[in-house]
Design a protein around this motif. Structure first.
Motif, PDB file in Angstrom:
ATOM      1  N   THR A 164      -5.516 -32.826 -58.969  1.00 49.21           N
ATOM      2  CA  THR A 164      -6.234 -31.584 -59.253  1.00 49.21           C
ATOM      3  C   THR A 164      -7.732 -31.870 -59.278  1.00 49.21           C
ATOM      4  OG1 THR A 164      -6.083 -32.063 -61.620  1.00 49.21           O
ATOM      5  CG2 THR A 164      -4.388 -30.622 -60.691  1.00 49.21           C
ATOM      6  N   ALA A 165      -8.529 -30.875 -58.911  1.00 47.02           N
ATOM      7  CA  ALA A 165      -9.989 -30.979 -58.983  1.00 47.02           C
ATOM      8  C   ALA A 165     -10.472 -29.855 -59.892  1.00 47.02           C
ATOM      9  CB  ALA A 165     -10.593 -30.827 -57.589  1.00 47.02           C
ATOM     10  N   SER A 166     -11.373 -30.193 -60.792  1.00 47.19           N
ATOM     11  CA  SER A 166     -11.740 -29.196 -61.806  1.00 47.19           C
ATOM     12  C   SER A 166     -13.245 -29.114 -62.040  1.00 47.19           C
ATOM     13  CB  SER A 166     -11.037 -29.535 -63.123  1.00 47.19           C
ATOM     14  OG  SER A 166     -11.546 -28.766 -64.185  1.00 47.19           O
ATOM     15  N   LYS A 167     -13.635 -27.955 -62.586  1.00 48.41           N
ATOM     16  CA  LYS A 167     -15.038 -27.739 -62.971  1.00 48.41           C
ATOM     17  C   LYS A 167     -15.439 -28.601 -64.160  1.00 48.41           C
ATOM     18  CE  LYS A 167     -16.266 -23.031 -61.600  1.00 48.41           C
ATOM     19  NZ  LYS A 167     -16.479 -21.671 -62.079  1.00 48.41           N
ATOM     20  N   ASP A 168     -14.460 -29.242 -64.830  1.00 49.64           N
ATOM     21  CA  ASP A 168     -14.796 -30.072 -65.994  1.00 49.64           C
ATOM     22  C   ASP A 168     -15.237 -31.483 -65.580  1.00 49.64           C
ATOM     23  OD1 ASP A 168     -12.499 -31.436 -65.334  1.00 49.64           O
ATOM     24  OD2 ASP A 168     -11.338 -30.815 -67.085  1.00 49.64           O
ATOM     25  N   ASN A 169     -15.636 -31.645 -64.294  1.00 43.65           N
ATOM     26  CA  ASN A 169     -16.172 -32.902 -63.750  1.00 43.65           C
ATOM     27  C   ASN A 169     -15.125 -33.992 -63.555  1.00 43.65           C
ATOM     28  OD1 ASN A 169     -18.444 -31.412 -64.237  1.00 43.65           O
ATOM     29  ND2 ASN A 169     -19.519 -32.944 -65.439  1.00 43.65           N
ATOM     30  N   THR A 170     -13.849 -33.633 -63.556  1.00 44.45           N
ATOM     31  CA  THR A 170     -12.807 -34.643 -63.343  1.00 44.45           C
ATOM     32  C   THR A 170     -11.821 -34.192 -62.270  1.00 44.45           C
ATOM     33  OG1 THR A 170     -11.245 -33.740 -64.964  1.00 44.45           O
ATOM     34  CG2 THR A 170     -12.862 -35.327 -65.789  1.00 44.45           C
ATOM     35  N   ALA A 171     -11.161 -35.202 -61.693  1.00 42.35           N
ATOM     36  CA  ALA A 171      -9.953 -34.963 -60.893  1.00 42.35           C
ATOM     37  C   ALA A 171      -8.843 -35.718 -61.604  1.00 42.35           C
ATOM     38  CB  ALA A 171     -10.146 -35.477 -59.479  1.00 42.35           C
ATOM     39  N   LYS A 172      -7.633 -35.177 -61.610  1.00 37.81           N
ATOM     40  CA  LYS A 172      -6.545 -35.837 -62.347  1.00 37.81           C
ATOM     41  C   LYS A 172      -5.291 -35.909 -61.490  1.00 37.81           C
ATOM     42  CE  LYS A 172      -8.373 -34.689 -66.854  1.00 37.81           C
ATOM     43  NZ  LYS A 172      -8.128 -34.605 -68.269  1.00 37.81           N
ATOM     44  N   LEU A 173      -4.561 -36.996 -61.691  1.00 37.01           N
ATOM     45  CA  LEU A 173      -3.312 -37.217 -60.948  1.00 37.01           C
ATOM     46  C   LEU A 173      -2.135 -36.888 -61.857  1.00 37.01           C
ATOM     47  CD1 LEU A 173      -2.274 -38.486 -58.192  1.00 37.01           C
ATOM     48  CD2 LEU A 173      -1.941 -40.585 -59.510  1.00 37.01           C
ATOM     49  N   PHE A 174      -1.168 -36.141 -61.314  1.00 35.71           N
ATOM     50  CA  PHE A 174       0.001 -35.719 -62.090  1.00 35.71           C
ATOM     51  C   PHE A 174       1.287 -36.032 -61.329  1.00 35.71           C
ATOM     52  CE2 PHE A 174      -3.412 -32.994 -63.546  1.00 35.71           C
ATOM     53  CZ  PHE A 174      -3.192 -32.861 -64.922  1.00 35.71           C
ATOM     54  N   ASP A 175       2.373 -36.143 -62.091  1.00 32.80           N
ATOM     55  CA  ASP A 175       3.710 -36.221 -61.500  1.00 32.80           C
ATOM     56  C   ASP A 175       4.166 -34.800 -61.177  1.00 32.80           C
ATOM     57  OD1 ASP A 175       6.745 -36.011 -61.781  1.00 32.80           O
ATOM     58  OD2 ASP A 175       6.483 -38.186 -61.726  1.00 32.80           O
ATOM     59  N   SER A 176       4.644 -34.562 -59.964  1.00 31.36           N
ATOM     60  CA  SER A 176       4.994 -33.197 -59.536  1.00 31.36           C
ATOM     61  C   SER A 176       6.161 -32.617 -60.323  1.00 31.36           C
ATOM     62  CB  SER A 176       5.375 -33.175 -58.052  1.00 31.36           C
ATOM     63  OG  SER A 176       4.296 -33.542 -57.263  1.00 31.36           O
ATOM     64  N   THR A 177       7.120 -33.465 -60.675  1.00 34.93           N
ATOM     65  CA  THR A 177       8.350 -32.951 -61.274  1.00 34.93           C
ATOM     66  C   THR A 177       8.167 -32.557 -62.730  1.00 34.93           C
ATOM     67  OG1 THR A 177       9.421 -34.578 -59.866  1.00 34.93           O
ATOM     68  CG2 THR A 177      10.829 -33.389 -61.391  1.00 34.93           C
ATOM     69  N   ASN A 178       7.539 -33.437 -63.526  1.00 35.66           N
ATOM     70  CA  ASN A 178       7.445 -33.152 -64.968  1.00 35.66           C
ATOM     71  C   ASN A 178       6.012 -32.903 -65.451  1.00 35.66           C
ATOM     72  OD1 ASN A 178       6.395 -35.710 -64.862  1.00 35.66           O
ATOM     73  ND2 ASN A 178       8.269 -36.707 -65.623  1.00 35.66           N
ATOM     74  N   LEU A 179       5.069 -32.849 -64.504  1.00 36.17           N
ATOM     75  CA  LEU A 179       3.645 -32.597 -64.809  1.00 36.17           C
ATOM     76  C   LEU A 179       3.048 -33.631 -65.754  1.00 36.17           C
ATOM     77  CD1 LEU A 179       3.253 -28.705 -65.084  1.00 36.17           C
ATOM     78  CD2 LEU A 179       3.229 -30.165 -63.072  1.00 36.17           C
ATOM     79  N   ASP A 180       3.600 -34.859 -65.764  1.00 39.17           N
ATOM     80  CA  ASP A 180       3.007 -35.928 -66.573  1.00 39.17           C
ATOM     81  C   ASP A 180       1.632 -36.276 -66.016  1.00 39.17           C
ATOM     82  OD1 ASP A 180       5.079 -36.109 -68.273  1.00 39.17           O
ATOM     83  OD2 ASP A 180       5.907 -37.990 -67.523  1.00 39.17           O
ATOM     84  N   HIS A 181       0.658 -36.398 -66.907  1.00 43.35           N
ATOM     85  CA  HIS A 181      -0.706 -36.766 -66.489  1.00 43.35           C
ATOM     86  C   HIS A 181      -0.762 -38.284 -66.331  1.00 43.35           C
ATOM     87  CE1 HIS A 181      -5.107 -37.439 -67.853  1.00 43.35           C
ATOM     88  NE2 HIS A 181      -5.032 -37.359 -66.540  1.00 43.35           N
ATOM     89  N   LEU A 182      -1.112 -38.751 -65.100  1.00 45.23           N
ATOM     90  CA  LEU A 182      -1.048 -40.184 -64.812  1.00 45.23           C
ATOM     91  C   LEU A 182      -2.421 -40.857 -64.796  1.00 45.23           C
ATOM     92  CD1 LEU A 182       1.492 -39.840 -61.856  1.00 45.23           C
ATOM     93  CD2 LEU A 182       2.027 -40.404 -64.222  1.00 45.23           C
ATOM     94  N   LYS A 183      -3.408 -40.234 -64.148  1.00 46.58           N
ATOM     95  CA  LYS A 183      -4.719 -40.870 -63.986  1.00 46.58           C
ATOM     96  C   LYS A 183      -5.826 -39.819 -64.069  1.00 46.58           C
ATOM     97  CE  LYS A 183      -3.072 -44.972 -62.847  1.00 46.58           C
ATOM     98  NZ  LYS A 183      -3.350 -46.193 -63.577  1.00 46.58           N
ATOM     99  N   THR A 184      -7.052 -40.288 -64.396  1.00 42.85           N
ATOM    100  CA  THR A 184      -8.225 -39.407 -64.421  1.00 42.85           C
ATOM    101  C   THR A 184      -9.370 -40.062 -63.666  1.00 42.85           C
ATOM    102  OG1 THR A 184      -7.592 -38.544 -66.584  1.00 42.85           O
ATOM    103  CG2 THR A 184      -9.864 -38.190 -65.917  1.00 42.85           C
ATOM    104  N   PHE A 185     -10.056 -39.279 -62.826  1.00 43.66           N
ATOM    105  CA  PHE A 185     -11.210 -39.765 -62.070  1.00 43.66           C
ATOM    106  C   PHE A 185     -12.420 -38.945 -62.509  1.00 43.66           C
ATOM    107  CE2 PHE A 185      -7.263 -39.807 -59.684  1.00 43.66           C
ATOM    108  CZ  PHE A 185      -7.073 -41.182 -59.554  1.00 43.66           C
ATOM    109  N   ARG A 186     -13.389 -39.640 -63.139  1.00 42.64           N
ATOM    110  CA  ARG A 186     -14.499 -38.917 -63.770  1.00 42.64           C
ATOM    111  C   ARG A 186     -15.762 -38.967 -62.913  1.00 42.64           C
ATOM    112  NH1 ARG A 186     -11.606 -40.937 -67.958  1.00 42.64           N
ATOM    113  NH2 ARG A 186     -11.041 -39.390 -69.525  1.00 42.64           N
ATOM    114  N   THR A 187     -16.475 -37.827 -62.866  1.00 36.61           N
ATOM    115  CA  THR A 187     -17.776 -37.772 -62.190  1.00 36.61           C
ATOM    116  C   THR A 187     -18.744 -37.039 -63.118  1.00 36.61           C
ATOM    117  OG1 THR A 187     -17.489 -35.622 -61.138  1.00 36.61           O
ATOM    118  CG2 THR A 187     -16.530 -37.491 -59.996  1.00 36.61           C
TER     119      THR A 187
END
Length: 325
Positions: A205-228
């Protein structure tokens, strides 16, 4: 990396999308033009003409027979990819913000904006039943009263769609019953873009909160965060490496009001495992609104607020590069 520059739009790019083979690149913008290009050399193959407003979204089905577009002219349109003929026109009460074909290419979904007193809806049509499109009667329509949908993609096997909202929420809606299967809120601001991995097991996902985040498609578990340091407008996952590319910059309306420092509008590459940035690519004269990896992972494209689309083929060093944490 000398890019191929595509000039086919008069306004800001809103979305770019490769077909499954990657030989074609579809581009839409805040003008009514829908373009299709050969990705190998940047030659324009043709346009799909019919929209009368900004086109927010585009998708091609699995075998590139049909193209789907959604526009601010309150319509979602289905096109014959090869001939450019308009096959169906679905009129809506408000702008169509997101659209997509399911895995089999038989079912389409699109979401409409919450505006002019109309609620935000996600509509599902089965293309095998021609009467649904002709009568403008979707087999399912899901209202979303809380927060408007800003991005949406199909999940694996077409069983559900993954939806991002203006308030930073993520939902899974069942494509059969319309019920909310999952609901998480990992972002604090609007989700601008959602893109799945090649096998659809994960999405970014890409967001206005200055981050992109990686999720598991099936259970929506948050896996990683990429900060800018700036809003992220788009993010895409490499099909061959553990890499993610982020595109963003400031909001378009803020560009003229702040000091223009060169290098704000780069595409930024992060390593998926350690969440570290390892490279940047300059080129655009404004925020990057959409990024996409070629399905073979050997090139990527970006579309910007400046109206240009740039196709970058990676240098040999990129494939030999080893990340050291």
């Amino acid at each position: 990396m000398k890019p191929i520059l595509l000039q086919g739009h008069e306004r800001s790019i809103t979305q770019i999308k490769y077909n499954r083979e990657g030989d074609l690149l579809f581009t839409v913008a805040k003008d009514p033009i829908v373009n299709v290009w050969y990705s190998v050399n940047g030659e324009r193959l043709g346009t799909y003409t019919g929209h009368t407003g900004a086109v927010w979204c585009v998708d091609a089905d699995w075998d590139t027979r049909h193209v789907l577009t959604g526009s601010a002219d309150n319509s979602c349109r289905l096109w014959d990819c090869e001939t450019g003929k308009q096959l169906a026109l679905v009129k809506t009460n408000s702008a169509v913000r997101t659209c997509g074909f399911d895995f089999g290419g038989n079912i389409i979904m699109f979401s409409t904006d919450k505006q002019m007193g109309y609620q935000c809806f996600v509509s599902f049509f089965d293309l095998r039943d021609s009467s649904q499109l002709e009568d403008n009667e979707p087999y399912m329509k899901i209202p979303c009263s809380e927060s408007k949908i800003t991005s949406a993609v199909w999940g694996p096997l077409g069983e559900f769609i993954i939806v991002g909202h203006e308030n930073g929420e993520l939902n899974q809606f069942s494509a059969k019953s319309g019920e909310v299967l999952m609901n998480v809120k990992e972002h604090t601001k609007q989700i601008n873009d959602i893109q799945t991995s090649r096998d659809m097991t994960m999405f970014v996902t890409a967001s206005k909160d200055n981050t992109a985040k990686l999720f598991d498609s099936t259970n929506l578990d948050h896996l990683k965060t990429f900060r800018t340091e700036r809003p992220v407008n788009s993010a895409a996952l490499s099909p061959i490496f553990d890499h993610v590319v982020l595109g963003g910059g400031q909001e378009a309306m803020d560009v003229t009001t702040t000091s223009t420092r060169i290098g704000k509008f780069e595409a930024r590459f992060f390593h998926l495992g350690v969440e570290e940035e390892f490279g940047r690519v300059k080129g655009h004269f404004g925020p990057i609104n959409s990024v996409a990896f070629h399905p073979d992972g050997k090139s990527y494209s970006s579309g910007g607020e400046d109206g240009y689309v740039r196709i970058h083929y990676f240098d040999p060093q990129y494939f030999e590069f080893e990340f050291e944490a």
